[in-house]
Design an enzyme around this catalytic site. Structure first.
Site, short mmCIF file in Angstrom:
data_model
loop_
_atom_site.label_atom_id
_atom_site.label_comp_id
_atom_site.label_asym_id
_atom_site.label_seq_id
_atom_site.Cartn_x
_atom_site.Cartn_y
_atom_site.Cartn_z
N ARG A 85 49.76 120.53 74.57
CA ARG A 85 48.48 120.47 75.30
C ARG A 85 48.74 119.83 76.66
NH1 ARG A 85 44.50 116.36 72.75
NH2 ARG A 85 44.31 117.97 71.15
N ASP A 137 47.44 112.96 70.22
CA ASP A 137 46.83 112.65 71.52
C ASP A 137 47.77 111.76 72.31
OD1 ASP A 137 44.46 114.01 71.10
OD2 ASP A 137 43.32 112.23 70.49
C1 LIG Z 1 40.91 119.33 74.59
C2 LIG Z 1 41.17 118.14 75.42
C3 LIG Z 1 42.00 117.14 74.92
C4 LIG Z 1 42.31 116.03 75.71
N1 LIG Z 1 43.21 115.11 75.25
C5 LIG Z 1 43.59 114.10 76.06
C6 LIG Z 1 44.62 113.21 75.68
O1 LIG Z 1 45.21 113.29 74.59
N2 LIG Z 1 44.97 112.22 76.55
C7 LIG Z 1 44.36 112.08 77.78
O2 LIG Z 1 44.73 111.19 78.55
N3 LIG Z 1 43.34 112.91 78.14
C8 LIG Z 1 42.96 113.90 77.33
N4 LIG Z 1 41.96 114.75 77.73
C9 LIG Z 1 41.12 114.41 78.91
C10 LIG Z 1 41.72 114.94 80.19
O3 LIG Z 1 42.90 114.23 80.48
C11 LIG Z 1 40.73 114.79 81.37
O4 LIG Z 1 40.43 113.44 81.54
C12 LIG Z 1 39.44 115.57 81.19
O5 LIG Z 1 39.67 116.81 80.56
C13 LIG Z 1 38.81 115.86 82.57
O6 LIG Z 1 39.72 116.62 83.36
P1 LIG Z 1 39.48 118.15 83.76
O7 LIG Z 1 40.80 118.82 83.69
O8 LIG Z 1 38.42 118.75 82.94
O9 LIG Z 1 39.13 118.11 85.30
P2 LIG Z 1 37.99 117.35 86.11
O10 LIG Z 1 38.37 117.54 87.53
O11 LIG Z 1 37.79 115.97 85.61
O12 LIG Z 1 36.69 118.17 85.79
C14 LIG Z 1 36.49 119.50 86.22
C15 LIG Z 1 35.02 119.85 85.98
O13 LIG Z 1 34.75 119.82 84.58
C16 LIG Z 1 33.49 119.23 84.32
N5 LIG Z 1 33.69 117.97 83.58
C17 LIG Z 1 34.86 117.32 83.42
N6 LIG Z 1 34.70 116.23 82.63
C18 LIG Z 1 33.40 116.18 82.33
C19 LIG Z 1 32.63 115.31 81.54
N7 LIG Z 1 33.15 114.25 80.92
N8 LIG Z 1 31.30 115.58 81.40
C20 LIG Z 1 30.74 116.64 82.01
N9 LIG Z 1 31.44 117.52 82.77
C21 LIG Z 1 32.75 117.30 82.92
C22 LIG Z 1 32.85 119.00 85.65
O14 LIG Z 1 32.13 120.18 85.99
C23 LIG Z 1 34.04 118.84 86.56
O15 LIG Z 1 33.75 119.13 87.90
C24 LIG Z 1 41.69 115.90 76.99
C25 LIG Z 1 40.86 116.89 77.48
C26 LIG Z 1 40.62 118.01 76.73
C27 LIG Z 1 39.76 119.07 77.30
#
Ligand SMILES: Cc1cc2nc3c(=O)[nH]c(=O)nc-3n(C[C@H](O)[C@H](O)[C@H](O)COP(=O)(O)OP(=O)(O)OC[C@H]3O[C@@H](n4cnc5c(N)ncnc54)[C@H](O)[C@@H]3O)c2cc1C
Length: 306
Positions: free
Chosen positions: A182, A132
């Site tokens: 990722r 991560d």
């Molecule tokens: C598999 C995976 C691994 C990850 N690993 C890391 C990592 O190692 N380091 C790091 O900094 N970040 C990590 N993240 C988190 C990532 O950086 C984002 O903060 C998170 O995924 C929200 O961004 P998004 O691309 O979904 O877009 P967003 O614009 O945040 O969300 C798009 C849509 O998704 C839905 N959504 C998003 N988040 C949520 C929530 N929490 N609850 C409910 N609905 C939601 C909503 O409908 C929203 O409108 C990871 C995410 C995933 C999916």
């Protein structure tokens, strides 16, 4: 702005006490986290895998400040990998490791050695580890550790965060054959000197990085719930003739479960990030910062519990 404020407030002990004891926190934890124990993690993994999904398991806990705790986390990951093998689900389950949980802030070399032990256990049961990515102060060390681990365990996965200005360059360096990367937006509060400020700039950076990874020779892991970015990922797969075994989508447990299954039914590999363990507070606060609408839920429950 609101996201940064939530992440900053979350680090205050008084806020931590208040939110940890709020009843609504428990229901959100139940949505995002498999449970407290390894058995819970294995059970939920089985259910997700039976639904056609793959899994990456995260043992909750980060920012370890003593060596014994770092060793205990390392041992817990090795035990988890054995449990996944015993359940005959390693693979399709792998593990995600935060270097800060195995001693990065204490002694970076110790963290690298602990991560190496976890990679060794994963390799022994035929699965993989993804490192991560945490806040930008750790990026260089995490990428150095990745390089060191990949000498012996070339399938160790990297995470790159589109909200950092440096990431497009990092993507170019990591888009080589055999490299699992990722791509996520990024979940920490970062200063403008290193990170993009607006959601639009982060999204644009995500698309540029996605283009580099999908055009390259590595194995991109597109971690997003954003419908537009998922659609662009599907489109780029067509542009670059990528078959479903050459990249995957990733989403968090509890977020857009119907979309997870839709993509899996369409033939894509979809891996679910599945946390388990008792130390859920920082993880939940990052999810809350992504979904400020939940603040209203918290506010209502705090008022009604008085
Ligand atoms: C598999 C995976 C691994 C990850 N690993 C890391 C990592 O190692 N380091 C790091 O900094 N970040 C990590 N993240 C988190 C990532 O950086 C984002 O903060 C998170 O995924 C929200 O961004 P998004 O691309 O979904 O877009 P967003 O614009 O945040 O969300 C798009 C849509 O998704 C839905 N959504 C998003 N988040 C949520 C929530 N929490 N609850 C409910 N609905 C939601 C909503 O409908 C929203 O409108 C990871 C995410 C995933 C999916």
């Amino acid at each position: 702005m609101l996201r940064t404020a939530i992440l900053a407030a979350a680090r205050t002990p008084a806020v931590e006490r208040l939110l940890t004891n709020a009843s609504v926190a428990q229901s959100l934890v139940a949505r995002y986290v498999a449970g407290d124990e390894v058995d819970d993690a294995v059970q939920v993994s089985r259910e997700l895998i039976a639904d056609g999904l793959a899994v990456t398991l995260d043992r909750l806990g980060e920012d370890t400040s003593d060596e014994a705790a770092a060793a205990a986390t390392t041992a817990a990951y090795c035990a988890l990998l054995d449990a996944l093998a015993a359940a005959d689900i390693a693979p399709p389950a792998e593990v995600s490791v935060k270097l800060s949980a195995v001693g990065q802030r204490l002694d970076p070399r110790l963290a690298t050695e602990n991560a190496r032990k976890i990679c060794q256990s994963a390799a022994a049961v035929g699965t993989t580890v993804t490192l991560d990515m945490e806040d930008h102060t750790t990026t260089d060390h995490t990428l150095d550790t990745l390089g060191a681990l990949r000498e012996d365990y070339p399938d160790t996965g990297a995470v790159l965060q589109a909200y950092l200005r440096r990431t497009e360059t990092d993507c170019r360096e990591l888009a080589h054959a055999g490299s699992r990367v990722r791509l996520c937006k990024g979940a920490y509060a970062e200063p403008e000197s290193v990170g993009f400020e607006t959601a639009l700039d982060v999204d644009r950076s995500y698309v540029r990085c996605l283009n580099v990874l999908m055009a390259g020779d590595g194995y991109p892991m597109l971690a997003t719930h954003d419908p537009r970015l998922v659609a662009i990922g599907e489109e780029r797969a067509r542009w670059y003739d990528r078959t479903p075994d050459t990249f995957e989508f990733q989403m968090l447990h509890g977020v857009r479960p119907d979309e997870q299954r839709r993509l899996a039914r369409a033939g894509y590999t979809v891996r679910i990030y599945l946390p388990y363990g008792r130390d859920w507070y920082p993880y939940l606060m990052r999810r809350l910062a992504e979904r400020p609408a939940y603040l209203a839920l918290f506010a209502r429950s705090l008022v009604s519990s008085r």
